[in-house]
Design an enzyme around this catalytic site. Sequence first.
Site, mmCIF file in Angstrom:
data_model
loop_
_atom_site.group_PDB
_atom_site.id
_atom_site.type_symbol
_atom_site.label_atom_id
_atom_site.label_comp_id
_atom_site.label_asym_id
_atom_site.label_seq_id
_atom_site.Cartn_x
_atom_site.Cartn_y
_atom_site.Cartn_z
ATOM 1 C CB CYS A 1 5.515 2.159 7.912
ATOM 2 S SG CYS A 1 4.942 3.626 7.039
ATOM 3 C CG LEU A 2 6.863 1.172 1.802
ATOM 4 C CD1 LEU A 2 6.027 1.502 0.571
ATOM 5 C CD2 LEU A 2 8.077 0.344 1.411
ATOM 6 C CD GLN B 1 3.427 5.697 2.996
ATOM 7 O OE1 GLN B 1 2.449 5.193 2.484
ATOM 8 N NE2 GLN B 1 4.397 4.984 3.532
ATOM 9 C CG HIS C 1 -0.340 0.976 7.617
ATOM 10 N ND1 HIS C 1 0.626 0.436 8.443
ATOM 11 C CD2 HIS C 1 0.322 1.881 6.835
ATOM 12 C CE1 HIS C 1 1.794 1.005 8.181
ATOM 13 N NE2 HIS C 1 1.644 1.882 7.199
ATOM 14 C CD GLU C 2 -1.353 2.398 2.919
ATOM 15 O OE1 GLU C 2 -0.940 3.564 2.818
ATOM 16 O OE2 GLU C 2 -0.597 1.439 3.120
ATOM 17 C CG HIS D 1 0.385 6.464 5.952
ATOM 18 N ND1 HIS D 1 1.522 7.007 6.496
ATOM 19 C CD2 HIS D 1 0.679 5.156 5.718
ATOM 20 C CE1 HIS D 1 2.460 6.068 6.592
ATOM 21 N NE2 HIS D 1 1.976 4.930 6.132
ATOM 22 N N GLY E 1 0.847 -1.188 0.000
ATOM 23 C CA GLY E 1 0.000 0.000 0.000
ATOM 24 C C GLY E 1 0.881 1.236 0.000
HETATM 25 NI NI NI Z 1 2.966 3.097 6.111
#
Ligand code: NI
Length: 178
Positions: A107-108, A51, A149-150, A153, A46
């Site tokens: 998480c990226l 991000q 999670h998204e 963000h 995702g």
């Molecule tokens: Ni993340």
Amino acid sequence: MTLRPIVTLPEPILRRKAKPITTFDKDLQILIDDMIETMRDAPGVGLAAPQINISQQLAIIEYTEDEESEEEAEAQGVPPKPKKLYVIINPEIIKVSEEKVSGVEGCLSIPGLIGDVERHEAIQVKALNRHGNPVKIKVNGWMARIFQHEIDHLHGVLFTDHATRVWKPAPDEEAPLD
Ligand code: NI
């Protein structure tokens, strides 16, 4: 399509509430396609617009429900189940299951850390699709976890805010990144 650089902590945009999207033009379609390419390249399950340094209410999610069946399909030489791709714009969680489940997330935007996070097992989301049409999506299990999670963000919330425990992963330890 272009890969967009992924920003990481302590980049302040990750802590900002993203703005709703009101224009569904060609630039938005390019942004969405770039995000899909960037997520697949990472690779991640995702990606939310903040991000890639864009404070807008847009996230994409792509995940195979069942990684085991993917491996099995490969072993048997048959095509794996296709991954499901969601593009969600201005999403709102409108229903949640009482049941919560714990799972390991990464998480990226927070490299080198993973953690145990409790999430609703199932949720229902109201959003707009990439053309601005309203959609309602019901998801459960890992897919529901990734959606939560998204959507976090888009509100400046990171998994480490909810985690019951956070640690540096061992070399063989994997968590889906999004
Ligand atoms: Ni993340």
